[in-house]
Design an enzyme around this catalytic site. Structure first.
Site, PDB file in Angstrom:
ATOM      1  N   HIS A 130      -1.522  -6.664  -3.774  1.00 44.43           N
ATOM      2  CA  HIS A 130      -1.930  -5.363  -3.169  1.00 44.43           C
ATOM      3  C   HIS A 130      -0.446  -4.560  -2.768  1.00 44.43           C
ATOM      4  CE1 HIS A 130      -6.428  -5.897  -2.158  1.00 44.43           C
ATOM      5  NE2 HIS A 130      -5.806  -6.005  -3.112  1.00 44.43           N
ATOM      6  N   GLU A 189       0.363  -3.298   0.108  1.00 41.20           N
ATOM      7  CA  GLU A 189       0.943  -3.771   1.327  1.00 41.20           C
ATOM      8  C   GLU A 189       1.826  -5.115   1.461  1.00 41.20           C
ATOM      9  OE1 GLU A 189      -2.097  -2.761   0.450  1.00 41.20           O
ATOM     10  OE2 GLU A 189      -3.452  -2.185   2.361  1.00 41.20           O
ATOM     11  N   CYS A 220      -7.361  -4.098   3.502  1.00 44.63           N
ATOM     12  CA  CYS A 220      -8.396  -5.048   3.519  1.00 44.63           C
ATOM     13  C   CYS A 220      -8.141  -6.093   4.499  1.00 44.63           C
ATOM     14  CB  CYS A 220      -8.507  -5.555   2.199  1.00 44.63           C
ATOM     15  SG  CYS A 220      -6.917  -6.658   1.517  1.00 44.63           S
ATOM     16  N   CYS A 269      -4.618  -7.906   3.707  1.00 47.77           N
ATOM     17  CA  CYS A 269      -3.439  -7.244   3.867  1.00 47.77           C
ATOM     18  C   CYS A 269      -3.262  -6.892   5.515  1.00 47.77           C
ATOM     19  CB  CYS A 269      -3.410  -5.761   3.161  1.00 47.77           C
ATOM     20  SG  CYS A 269      -3.292  -6.045   1.199  1.00 47.77           S
TER      21      CYS A 269
END
Lengths: 148, 148
Positions: B56, B58, B86, B89
């Site tokens: 992801h 992040e 999420c 993260c």
């Protein structure tokens, strides 16, 4: 004599990874991913070595397993880890859709169960496999840190 | 004319990253990390490209920022991301001890606020910066996916 490839066998492999982490001055957590009875990924915590809070054993193991499989999802895999995953790692396991999570020691403070993190509904969980050995490894590490 | 380096300015930079992700067929999420008013990391979602659920925006941004700083912790940093993080993260941000999390669109289904993930107690949060643009980008992506 054939060693049965049961939960204890694979957790022992994860513990071997945790010992490697310990030798490198890392918090001793290790993980392996199993697919069709074979280990497809071995990893240990590397947060100090990589100067990266995201480098937990499970994250490395998920990445390595997906790389081996050539697909993002670990639907037919078991992930063994010596310590109950944190929020981040449980969140990663959620996305991976791993079939089974088997962990050693419980982490009452930062573990995903205390923190309330959700795994994928399909993921089965078993905790406490070789718990004492995993737990002792963590205690020894933090005790030796305090002495320094 | 000097452009003020406010939340909108940095979120626009994160949105530029999200657009790069979109061009690569990735779910369009982008992030930047700011330290002392300067961008020290830019990243976007790479889960498809890397075949890795942990890739992801992040996670990439935290890793890149720590690499730039030479230290694991983002104590004096702001992380801007186009979508509410999420569980995974937010869990990574927890460990990073980031000073401030600024996100664009809310994610009512998989966002860390709905899921109940805990950030570090020191982390301040602002949501809804350039929300409409970030939200539209996500809607367009999923609409185009459904058409295919």
């Amino acid at each position: 004599m054939l060693v049965p490839r049961d939960h204890q066998y694979f957790m022992k492999q994860a513990l071997d990874q945790a010992h490697i982490a310990l030798e490198r001055g890392e918090i001793p957590v290790g993980a392996v991913v199993v697919s069709n009875g074979q280990i497809i990924a071995r990893a240990h915590n590397l947060t100090e070595t990589l100067t990266d809070v995201t480098a937990h054993a499970e994250i490395q193991a998920i990445t390595a397993a997906a790389n081996f499989l050539g697909g993002k999802y670990l639907n037919n895999c078991q992930l063994y880890v010596t310590l109950e995953p944190c929020q981040m790692c449980a969140g990663a396991l959620y996305w991976s859709q791993v079939s089974e999570l088997i962990f050693g020691a419980y982490d009452a403070k930062r573990g995903y169960q205390t923190m309330g993190t959700q795994l994928h509904p399909k993921t089965k969980v078993i905790g406490g496999i070789l718990e004492e050995e995993a737990s002792q490894l963590m205690s020894d590490f933090f005790q030796s840190k305090r002495k320094k």
